[in-house]
Design a protein around this motif. Structure first.
Motif, PDB file in Angstrom:
ATOM      1  N   ALA A 125       0.830  -1.206   0.000  1.00  0.00           N
ATOM      2  CA  ALA A 125       0.000   0.000   0.000  1.00  0.00           C
ATOM      3  C   ALA A 125       0.865   1.258   0.000  1.00  0.00           C
ATOM      4  O   ALA A 125       0.510   2.265  -0.623  1.00  0.00           O
ATOM      5  N   ALA A 126       2.008   1.225   0.685  1.00  0.00           N
ATOM      6  CA  ALA A 126       2.918   2.369   0.689  1.00  0.00           C
ATOM      7  C   ALA A 126       3.531   2.576  -0.692  1.00  0.00           C
ATOM      8  O   ALA A 126       3.670   3.722  -1.157  1.00  0.00           O
ATOM      9  N   ALA A 127       3.897   1.473  -1.349  1.00  0.00           N
ATOM     10  CA  ALA A 127       4.425   1.579  -2.708  1.00  0.00           C
ATOM     11  C   ALA A 127       3.367   2.143  -3.655  1.00  0.00           C
ATOM     12  O   ALA A 127       3.669   2.973  -4.533  1.00  0.00           O
ATOM     13  N   LYS A 128       2.121   1.731  -3.467  1.00  0.00           N
ATOM     14  CA  LYS A 128       1.043   2.246  -4.319  1.00  0.00           C
ATOM     15  C   LYS A 128       0.851   3.743  -4.097  1.00  0.00           C
ATOM     16  O   LYS A 128       0.592   4.504  -5.043  1.00  0.00           O
ATOM     17  N   LEU A 129       0.984   4.184  -2.856  1.00  0.00           N
ATOM     18  CA  LEU A 129       0.874   5.622  -2.582  1.00  0.00           C
ATOM     19  C   LEU A 129       1.934   6.404  -3.343  1.00  0.00           C
ATOM     20  O   LEU A 129       1.660   7.471  -3.904  1.00  0.00           O
ATOM     21  N   LEU A 130       3.165   5.882  -3.373  1.00  0.00           N
ATOM     22  CA  LEU A 130       4.223   6.550  -4.132  1.00  0.00           C
ATOM     23  C   LEU A 130       3.881   6.591  -5.616  1.00  0.00           C
ATOM     24  O   LEU A 130       4.078   7.605  -6.288  1.00  0.00           O
TER      25      LEU A 130
ATOM     26  N   GLY B 104       2.964  10.138  -8.072  1.00  0.00           N
ATOM     27  CA  GLY B 104       3.730  10.466  -9.270  1.00  0.00           C
ATOM     28  C   GLY B 104       5.183  10.798  -9.018  1.00  0.00           C
ATOM     29  O   GLY B 104       5.910  11.141  -9.962  1.00  0.00           O
ATOM     30  N   VAL B 105       5.651  10.668  -7.770  1.00  0.00           N
ATOM     31  CA  VAL B 105       7.029  11.073  -7.464  1.00  0.00           C
ATOM     32  C   VAL B 105       8.053  10.298  -8.286  1.00  0.00           C
ATOM     33  O   VAL B 105       9.084  10.845  -8.702  1.00  0.00           O
ATOM     34  N   MET B 106       7.771   9.031  -8.584  1.00  0.00           N
ATOM     35  CA  MET B 106       8.736   8.217  -9.311  1.00  0.00           C
ATOM     36  C   MET B 106       8.838   8.597 -10.788  1.00  0.00           C
ATOM     37  O   MET B 106       9.772   8.174 -11.469  1.00  0.00           O
ATOM     38  N   ARG B 107       7.911   9.390 -11.283  1.00  0.00           N
ATOM     39  CA  ARG B 107       7.979   9.819 -12.676  1.00  0.00           C
ATOM     40  C   ARG B 107       8.420  11.280 -12.823  1.00  0.00           C
ATOM     41  O   ARG B 107       8.418  11.808 -13.931  1.00  0.00           O
ATOM     42  N   MET B 108       8.826  11.897 -11.722  1.00  0.00           N
ATOM     43  CA  MET B 108       9.209  13.303 -11.801  1.00  0.00           C
ATOM     44  C   MET B 108      10.422  13.519 -12.700  1.00  0.00           C
ATOM     45  O   MET B 108      10.494  14.497 -13.455  1.00  0.00           O
TER      46      MET B 108
ATOM     47  N   SER C  56      11.552   5.738   5.698  1.00  0.00           N
ATOM     48  CA  SER C  56      11.761   4.660   4.733  1.00  0.00           C
ATOM     49  C   SER C  56      11.080   4.954   3.406  1.00  0.00           C
ATOM     50  O   SER C  56      11.648   4.716   2.335  1.00  0.00           O
ATOM     51  N   THR C  57       9.859   5.477   3.461  1.00  0.00           N
ATOM     52  CA  THR C  57       9.142   5.796   2.225  1.00  0.00           C
ATOM     53  C   THR C  57       9.866   6.895   1.468  1.00  0.00           C
ATOM     54  O   THR C  57      10.008   6.841   0.235  1.00  0.00           O
TER      55      THR C  57
ATOM     56  N   GLN D 279      12.483   1.078 -24.067  1.00  0.00           N
ATOM     57  CA  GLN D 279      11.240   0.460 -24.521  1.00  0.00           C
ATOM     58  C   GLN D 279      10.975  -0.838 -23.766  1.00  0.00           C
ATOM     59  O   GLN D 279       9.827  -1.139 -23.391  1.00  0.00           O
ATOM     60  N   ALA D 280      12.019  -1.608 -23.524  1.00  0.00           N
ATOM     61  CA  ALA D 280      11.866  -2.860 -22.785  1.00  0.00           C
ATOM     62  C   ALA D 280      11.405  -2.598 -21.350  1.00  0.00           C
ATOM     63  O   ALA D 280      10.612  -3.365 -20.786  1.00  0.00           O
ATOM     64  N   VAL D 281      11.898  -1.525 -20.753  1.00  0.00           N
ATOM     65  CA  VAL D 281      11.556  -1.201 -19.366  1.00  0.00           C
ATOM     66  C   VAL D 281      10.172  -0.585 -19.269  1.00  0.00           C
ATOM     67  O   VAL D 281       9.341  -0.996 -18.448  1.00  0.00           O
ATOM     68  N   TRP D 282       9.886   0.411 -20.101  1.00  0.00           N
ATOM     69  CA  TRP D 282       8.671   1.217 -19.945  1.00  0.00           C
ATOM     70  C   TRP D 282       7.629   1.012 -21.045  1.00  0.00           C
ATOM     71  O   TRP D 282       6.546   1.602 -20.976  1.00  0.00           O
ATOM     72  N   GLY D 283       7.948   0.204 -22.046  1.00  0.00           N
ATOM     73  CA  GLY D 283       7.045   0.085 -23.184  1.00  0.00           C
ATOM     74  C   GLY D 283       5.654  -0.393 -22.817  1.00  0.00           C
ATOM     75  O   GLY D 283       4.658   0.090 -23.353  1.00  0.00           O
ATOM     76  N   GLU D 284       5.556  -1.345 -21.895  1.00  0.00           N
ATOM     77  CA  GLU D 284       4.249  -1.876 -21.500  1.00  0.00           C
ATOM     78  C   GLU D 284       3.702  -1.213 -20.247  1.00  0.00           C
ATOM     79  O   GLU D 284       2.487  -1.170 -20.041  1.00  0.00           O
ATOM     80  N   ASP D 285       4.587  -0.682 -19.404  1.00  0.00           N
ATOM     81  CA  ASP D 285       4.147  -0.071 -18.140  1.00  0.00           C
ATOM     82  C   ASP D 285       5.081   1.076 -17.789  1.00  0.00           C
ATOM     83  O   ASP D 285       6.226   0.865 -17.400  1.00  0.00           O
ATOM     84  N   GLN D 286       4.582   2.294 -17.941  1.00  0.00           N
ATOM     85  CA  GLN D 286       5.411   3.468 -17.673  1.00  0.00           C
ATOM     86  C   GLN D 286       5.654   3.686 -16.185  1.00  0.00           C
ATOM     87  O   GLN D 286       6.471   4.535 -15.806  1.00  0.00           O
ATOM     88  N   ASP D 287       4.982   2.924 -15.342  1.00  0.00           N
ATOM     89  CA  ASP D 287       5.213   3.002 -13.894  1.00  0.00           C
ATOM     90  C   ASP D 287       6.182   1.937 -13.390  1.00  0.00           C
ATOM     91  O   ASP D 287       6.298   1.714 -12.184  1.00  0.00           O
ATOM     92  N   THR D 288       6.874   1.263 -14.294  1.00  0.00           N
ATOM     93  CA  THR D 288       7.872   0.274 -13.881  1.00  0.00           C
ATOM     94  C   THR D 288       8.992   0.959 -13.108  1.00  0.00           C
ATOM     95  O   THR D 288       9.528   1.981 -13.536  1.00  0.00           O
ATOM     96  N   TRP D 289       9.355   0.368 -11.948  1.00  0.00           N
ATOM     97  CA  TRP D 289      10.431   0.915 -11.114  1.00  0.00           C
ATOM     98  C   TRP D 289      11.740   0.182 -11.396  1.00  0.00           C
ATOM     99  O   TRP D 289      11.754  -1.005 -11.731  1.00  0.00           O
ATOM    100  N   ILE D 290      12.824   0.916 -11.207  1.00  0.00           N
ATOM    101  CA  ILE D 290      14.177   0.393 -11.416  1.00  0.00           C
ATOM    102  C   ILE D 290      14.944   0.534 -10.112  1.00  0.00           C
ATOM    103  O   ILE D 290      14.953   1.604  -9.501  1.00  0.00           O
ATOM    104  N   ALA D 291      15.610  -0.542  -9.703  1.00  0.00           N
ATOM    105  CA  ALA D 291      16.403  -0.541  -8.467  1.00  0.00           C
ATOM    106  C   ALA D 291      17.874  -0.279  -8.797  1.00  0.00           C
ATOM    107  O   ALA D 291      18.244   0.003  -9.930  1.00  0.00           O
TER     108      ALA D 291
END
Length: 394
Positions: A32-37, A41-45, A74-75, A98-110
């Motif tokens: 739920a915390a990840a969904k809040l992030l 939209g912070v991860m797409r800034m 932590s968040t 394209q491989a990372v974001w082509g299907e889901d632009q909300d994909t996170w990268i570690a």
């Protein structure tokens, strides 16, 4: 005007705060915390507009990370680290994006970027092996950047060392469960990563020097000044901003507690001039840390916008500013924590969590002051570039 993402964070602040204890108990961000992030939209800034990103001013990103971290360390830490990775992905090969974001632009990268792996050259790419610690937010990520040294045909490190960032999908690495048992930032889930004999195509390997000299964003044809601030300003930005935000959270929690606190002497905390003086001084130190951090990144953005080349001396001074800001904020936090009394440090009081999180964040490698101050002093004297590994994060 506040950035819309910062407004979104304010709207969800109570929800973020309510999950802080759960994050800590889980040893990672609750779903739920990840969904809040994701929702804020912070991860797409810092993500490129081509893939639904905002290409935001990095100052806005830093302020947003500070605010999230002031609600839950932590968040905020995960937002600060994972949120910078789209900035780097914007410089990578278009096929990889394209491989990372082509299907889901909300994909996170570690990450992590520490060069703990070896790339062995083979036809068409490399075979990759290694083990890394401290992959923050990794349970919620589907791709990863990993630091590596180039090896020879036998897998031995090439000398002098050549440092690379390697991009892998989730299927090519293992997350080591139960590898994150620490005193602070427990909710970040910064677990170990293992890679065994993964084949890496050549277009998923990035020369680290291209980030230091600014050639990667130029070669990628990126025009936004956001992508032309130095890597050594951008990557630490999320981490240092989180630490400053944590100190702000500790101060806010302390103030809330002191409003009704009565000391063992029977004196109300609000009537104690010594406590109040300490709070005032600490608040100003934390504010100074925030101001220094935001001014630092804004000056680099302005230089990039003007098309001016950023010098090595400026990069060295920038790193010194970042490190000093983090240490100043945590020292100030310690002053107010020491005036919180025993009840202020009970486990049901958020003050103690901010305290632990702040010190854990200060322990990150980018906040080690010795090498950064060393390089800064050499640069001020005129000895550039400094020798050997001192260059690695300047």
């Amino acid at each position: 005007m506040p950035h819309p993402v910062l407004d979104a964070v304010e709207e969800r602040a109570e929800e973020i705060a309510a999950l802080a204890e759960t994050n800590e108990k889980l040893g990672r961000l609750d779903d739920a915390a990840a969904k809040l992030l994701r929702d804020t939209g912070v991860m797409r800034m810092l993500q490129p507009a081509t893939y639904g990103g905002m290409e935001a001013h990095p100052r806005d990103f830093a302020e947003t990370v500070m605010r999230i971290a002031s609600i839950d360390g932590s968040t905020g830490w995960v937002a600060g680290i994972v949120g910078v990775h789209p900035w780097e992905m914007a410089m990578c090969d278009p096929e990889v994006q394209q491989a990372v974001w082509g299907e889901d632009q909300d994909t996170w990268i570690a990450s992590p970027y520490a060069p703990m792996g070896i790339l062995r050259p083979v036809d068409g790419g490399y075979v990759f092996n290694g083990r890394w610690q401290f992959s923050s937010g990794t349970d919620h990520c589907d791709w990863i950047f990993l630091g590596a040294f180039l090896g020879d045909a036998d897998g031995n490190r090439v000398m002098p060392p050549r440092n690379y960032h390697v991009i892998l999908p989730r299927s090519d690495y293992e997350i080591v469960e139960d590898s994150w048992d620490v005193v602070g930032l427990r909710g970040t889930g910064s677990k170990d990563i293992v890679v065994r004999d993964a084949f890496i195509p050549a277009n998923r390997v990035m020369d680290f020097m291209g980030f230091l000299d600014g050639s990667h964003p130029r070669n990628a044809g990126l025009t936004s000044p956001t992508y032309h601030i130095p890597f050594t300003t951008a990557f630490p930005m999320g981490i240092t901003s989180a630490v400053i935000g944590i100190a702000e959270g500790a101060l806010a929690a302390h103030l809330a507690y002191q409003r009704t606190r009565v000391q063992v002497t029977g004196t109300k905390a609000t009537d104690d001039p010594y406590v109040l003086s300490t709070i005032g001084a600490a608040a100003e130190e934390i504010k100074a840390s925030r101001t220094a951090m935001l001014d630092n990144v804004s000056r680099f953005y302005d230089a990039a916008e003007a098309g001016r080349e950023i010098t090595f001396a400026e990069r060295a001074a920038s790193r010194r500013t970042q490190v000093a800001a983090a240490w100043r904020a945590v020292r100030a936090m310690d002053e107010v924590i020491a005036r919180s009394g025993g009840n202020g440090l009970r486990m049901d009081n958020p003050i103690q969590r901010f305290w632990r999180d702040g010190h854990m964040g200060l322990a990150h490698a980018i906040h080690v002051p010795g090498p950064v101050n060393h390089v800064g002093a050499l640069t001020d004297i005129g000895v550039t570039p400094p020798p050997g590994p001192l260059l690695s994060m300047i």
